[in-house]
Scaffold this motif. Sequence first.
Motif, short mmCIF file in Angstrom:
data_model
loop_
_atom_site.label_atom_id
_atom_site.label_comp_id
_atom_site.label_asym_id
_atom_site.label_seq_id
_atom_site.Cartn_x
_atom_site.Cartn_y
_atom_site.Cartn_z
N UNK A 174 5.35 -1.89 5.85
CA UNK A 174 6.02 -1.93 4.53
C UNK A 174 6.19 -0.66 3.94
N UNK A 175 5.22 0.47 4.37
CA UNK A 175 5.20 1.70 3.98
C UNK A 175 6.55 2.68 4.55
N UNK A 176 7.07 2.02 5.71
CA UNK A 176 8.13 2.47 6.27
C UNK A 176 9.57 1.91 5.90
N UNK A 177 9.21 1.04 4.90
CA UNK A 177 10.74 0.24 4.29
C UNK A 177 10.88 -0.97 5.16
N UNK A 194 8.19 -9.97 1.81
CA UNK A 194 7.61 -9.05 1.30
C UNK A 194 8.30 -7.61 1.70
N UNK A 195 8.68 -6.69 0.78
CA UNK A 195 8.99 -5.48 0.88
C UNK A 195 8.39 -4.64 -0.23
N UNK A 196 8.38 -3.51 0.00
CA UNK A 196 8.07 -2.44 -0.95
C UNK A 196 8.89 -2.26 -2.29
N UNK A 197 8.42 -2.89 -3.41
CA UNK A 197 9.10 -3.16 -4.59
C UNK A 197 9.66 -1.97 -5.35
N UNK A 198 9.08 -0.75 -4.88
CA UNK A 198 9.51 0.62 -5.36
C UNK A 198 10.52 1.19 -4.43
#
Length: 344
Positions: free
Chosen positions: A43-46, A60-64
């Motif tokens: 997730x941190x890597x997109x 799920x993915x990073x909402x930011x």
Amino acid sequence: MTLGRAAPDVALMPSGHGGLGSIETVCLSAESEDAVGRAVACLRGGGLVGLPTETVYGLAGDATNGEAVARIFEAKGRPGFNPLICHVSDLDMTARLAVMDDVARVLAARFWPGPLTIVLPQAEGTPVHPLTTGGLATIALRQPKGIAGDIIGRLGRPLAAPSANPSGRVSATSAAQVMRGLGGRIEMILDAGPSELGLESTIVKPERDRLVLLRAGLVGRDALREATGLAVVAPDADSGIQAPGQLRSHYAPHGTVRLDATHVEPGEYLIAFGATPTASAAAAAECVNLSPSGDLREAAANLFAALARFDRPEIGRIAVAPIPQDGLGEAINDRLRRAAAPRG
């Protein structure tokens, strides 16, 4: 046949096929020692993760991260105007994303972590990418239980996580269903077995002296009213899309769905409910019963598994027996009406 809460019904293998980039999708047991760490790194890597929650599996993915959120829309084939739910780890994270009034705090204290999504005004300077909110001034927030909450806490960022299925299709309640729908389009799936509840969260929007019920779910009207003392009302007819799951046609299998069926026509597939047989049920090509005992909670947990079972191109017609409207029946019938709605 009665639907049970068994293990995934197909073996899971990494998938190198699929229409969007042919990504190798790795399936990992949620109980493995490095599951949380690997998911956080992805997730941190997109990357995107098929993530188990107590309601259904989420994509799920990073909402930011705008690129990660865009990939969610791409993987699902989801309309850009339909907002996504942001999943948070605690109230501190919530306060960075949204303006919480007293009613919102009461709802969070009573129902979080759990199957309630609250739609609130965005906080000034929120880090959530506008793609996540569909360009709205509000944001839909939920705190999930279990490994999903652990991953969000470790990541330190909210996760955009709609249901892990192609847009408009049946929501996934097992890792096997996620792989069938999204294999080759996402990097990872965490397998925690069948979803505990099997139905998406209730979505509610506090407004002055009332709560607007945007999507029925496992937290019912009576529980919301009891917790807040406020009236629970339907959205205004002209209010437009304010939250996920409000498209008219949604959760749809390939075939047409006929609701409140009191008889079965030859060749139809039947989704039954309760102990009383549907007339001419013997004419059904196949039958599953959401709950032979007529238990609405059991029926809710089995709903998407039943729709997924009959979600095949060769199945043209599905009949659904009447489901009571009271309690969880409101949420079940809401999903069924969207599954049966005209498409296009």
